[in-house]
Structure formats: structure tokens, C-alpha cells
Design a protein around this motif. Sequence first.
Motif, PDB file in Angstrom:
ATOM      1  N   TYR A  63       0.872  -1.165   0.000  1.00 36.41           N
ATOM      2  CA  TYR A  63       0.000   0.000   0.000  1.00 36.41           C
ATOM      3  C   TYR A  63       0.913   1.220   0.000  1.00 36.41           C
ATOM      4  O   TYR A  63       1.648   1.451   0.965  1.00 36.41           O
ATOM      5  N   ILE A  64       0.888   1.976  -1.085  1.00 34.13           N
ATOM      6  CA  ILE A  64       1.806   3.091  -1.259  1.00 34.13           C
ATOM      7  C   ILE A  64       1.019   4.401  -1.211  1.00 34.13           C
ATOM      8  O   ILE A  64       0.068   4.591  -1.972  1.00 34.13           O
ATOM      9  N   VAL A  65       1.435   5.279  -0.302  1.00 39.85           N
ATOM     10  CA  VAL A  65       0.782   6.575  -0.156  1.00 39.85           C
ATOM     11  C   VAL A  65       1.804   7.638  -0.534  1.00 39.85           C
ATOM     12  O   VAL A  65       2.789   7.833   0.174  1.00 39.85           O
ATOM     13  N   GLU A  66       1.581   8.285  -1.653  1.00 35.29           N
ATOM     14  CA  GLU A  66       2.526   9.296  -2.128  1.00 35.29           C
ATOM     15  C   GLU A  66       2.580  10.502  -1.198  1.00 35.29           C
ATOM     16  O   GLU A  66       3.617  11.105  -1.005  1.00 35.29           O
ATOM     17  N   ASN A  67       1.427  10.875  -0.625  1.00 33.44           N
ATOM     18  CA  ASN A  67       1.366  12.030   0.258  1.00 33.44           C
ATOM     19  C   ASN A  67       0.902  11.577   1.646  1.00 33.44           C
ATOM     20  O   ASN A  67      -0.284  11.410   1.879  1.00 33.44           O
ATOM     21  N   PRO A  68       1.850  11.391   2.585  1.00 33.34           N
ATOM     22  CA  PRO A  68       1.490  10.884   3.910  1.00 33.34           C
ATOM     23  C   PRO A  68       0.526  11.790   4.681  1.00 33.34           C
ATOM     24  O   PRO A  68      -0.059  11.355   5.661  1.00 33.34           O
ATOM     25  N   LYS A  69       0.339  13.019   4.245  1.00 33.33           N
ATOM     26  CA  LYS A  69      -0.608  13.913   4.920  1.00 33.33           C
ATOM     27  C   LYS A  69      -2.040  13.414   4.753  1.00 33.33           C
ATOM     28  O   LYS A  69      -2.934  13.842   5.464  1.00 33.33           O
ATOM     29  N   ASN A  70      -2.239  12.509   3.793  1.00 27.33           N
ATOM     30  CA  ASN A  70      -3.575  11.968   3.544  1.00 27.33           C
ATOM     31  C   ASN A  70      -3.912  10.784   4.445  1.00 27.33           C
ATOM     32  O   ASN A  70      -4.988  10.220   4.335  1.00 27.33           O
ATOM     33  N   ILE A  71      -3.002  10.402   5.317  1.00 27.11           N
ATOM     34  CA  ILE A  71      -3.231   9.244   6.185  1.00 27.11           C
ATOM     35  C   ILE A  71      -3.733   9.709   7.542  1.00 27.11           C
ATOM     36  O   ILE A  71      -3.162  10.597   8.159  1.00 27.11           O
ATOM     37  N   LYS A  72      -4.797   9.095   7.977  1.00 23.04           N
ATOM     38  CA  LYS A  72      -5.258   9.274   9.352  1.00 23.04           C
ATOM     39  C   LYS A  72      -5.202   7.901   9.977  1.00 23.04           C
ATOM     40  O   LYS A  72      -5.874   6.969   9.546  1.00 23.04           O
ATOM     41  N   LYS A  73      -4.379   7.760  10.998  1.00 18.40           N
ATOM     42  CA  LYS A  73      -4.203   6.462  11.631  1.00 18.40           C
ATOM     43  C   LYS A  73      -4.793   6.524  13.026  1.00 18.40           C
ATOM     44  O   LYS A  73      -4.478   7.427  13.796  1.00 18.40           O
ATOM     45  N   GLU A  74      -5.660   5.589  13.328  1.00 13.18           N
ATOM     46  CA  GLU A  74      -6.228   5.464  14.663  1.00 13.18           C
ATOM     47  C   GLU A  74      -5.772   4.132  15.238  1.00 13.18           C
ATOM     48  O   GLU A  74      -5.615   3.158  14.518  1.00 13.18           O
ATOM     49  N   PHE A  75      -5.589   4.106  16.533  1.00 12.36           N
ATOM     50  CA  PHE A  75      -5.040   2.920  17.173  1.00 12.36           C
ATOM     51  C   PHE A  75      -5.751   2.661  18.485  1.00 12.36           C
ATOM     52  O   PHE A  75      -6.081   3.575  19.222  1.00 12.36           O
ATOM     53  N   LYS A  76      -5.987   1.385  18.772  1.00  7.95           N
ATOM     54  CA  LYS A  76      -6.561   0.991  20.056  1.00  7.95           C
ATOM     55  C   LYS A  76      -5.989  -0.370  20.406  1.00  7.95           C
ATOM     56  O   LYS A  76      -5.890  -1.249  19.558  1.00  7.95           O
ATOM     57  N   GLY A  77      -5.583  -0.568  21.639  1.00 14.08           N
ATOM     58  CA  GLY A  77      -5.038  -1.852  22.051  1.00 14.08           C
ATOM     59  C   GLY A  77      -3.563  -1.758  22.363  1.00 14.08           C
ATOM     60  O   GLY A  77      -3.030  -0.694  22.608  1.00 14.08           O
ATOM     61  N   THR A  78      -2.882  -2.895  22.307  1.00 13.42           N
ATOM     62  CA  THR A  78      -1.474  -2.977  22.652  1.00 13.42           C
ATOM     63  C   THR A  78      -0.617  -2.713  21.429  1.00 13.42           C
ATOM     64  O   THR A  78      -0.773  -3.378  20.412  1.00 13.42           O
ATOM     65  N   GLU A  79       0.280  -1.759  21.567  1.00 13.40           N
ATOM     66  CA  GLU A  79       1.172  -1.419  20.458  1.00 13.40           C
ATOM     67  C   GLU A  79       2.277  -2.458  20.363  1.00 13.40           C
ATOM     68  O   GLU A  79       2.860  -2.867  21.364  1.00 13.40           O
ATOM     69  N   LYS A  80       2.578  -2.908  19.143  1.00 17.35           N
ATOM     70  CA  LYS A  80       3.548  -3.974  18.952  1.00 17.35           C
ATOM     71  C   LYS A  80       4.863  -3.511  18.363  1.00 17.35           C
ATOM     72  O   LYS A  80       5.778  -4.287  18.276  1.00 17.35           O
ATOM     73  N   GLY A  81       4.986  -2.302  17.916  1.00 17.31           N
ATOM     74  CA  GLY A  81       6.174  -1.840  17.207  1.00 17.31           C
ATOM     75  C   GLY A  81       7.473  -2.135  17.913  1.00 17.31           C
ATOM     76  O   GLY A  81       7.516  -2.639  19.033  1.00 17.31           O
TER      77      GLY A  81
END
Length: 87
Positions: A63-81
Motif C-alpha cells: 500500500y503506497i501513499v505518495e502524500n502521507p498527509k492523507n493518512i489518518k491512523k487510529e489505534f486501540k489496544g497494545t502497540e507492537k512496534g
Amino acid sequence: MFVIITYDVNEKRVGKVCKKLREHLTWTQNSVFEGEITKGQFLKCRQQVEKIINPEEDSIYYYIVENPKNIKKEFKGTEKGDFDIFF
């Protein structure tokens, strides 16, 4: 550009794919990596991963997003990074 890569590969190759993607992106969830990357780095990463997988058995999605300003990321739960642990 911002890239999300998801994959479903045979367990014999999953470790190699995961290790290769960690060189370029951030692990966010099982079989999911994401992050900012240049087009050149992305092409190199893609080539390396596609040498590992077997297209007859495995799948990988880019999944390629040329303009990252167009991404809205929501998160819930345990972060795995990836985490740095300090004692």
C-alpha cells in the motif's frame, strides 16, 4: 512516501521476510510493516522480499501513499512496534 506492507507467507519463509522488512520499515502488527521510505529504498526492499517469497504459495500486499498527509491512523489496544528498552 509512506508504505504499508502486509504479507502471508509459508512458515518456512516468514522469518526471512520479517527480518528483511525490519531493515526498511517498522513492525506494527503480525505480518504488517509500515513507514516512511524513499522510492529507491522501497524498490530495493521490494526486490529483496520478492526473492524470498514463493508466488505460488505466498502473498504480499504493498500500500503506497505518495502524500502521507492523507493518512489518518487510529489505534486501540497494545502497540507492537519495535521498542528500545532501557534499564
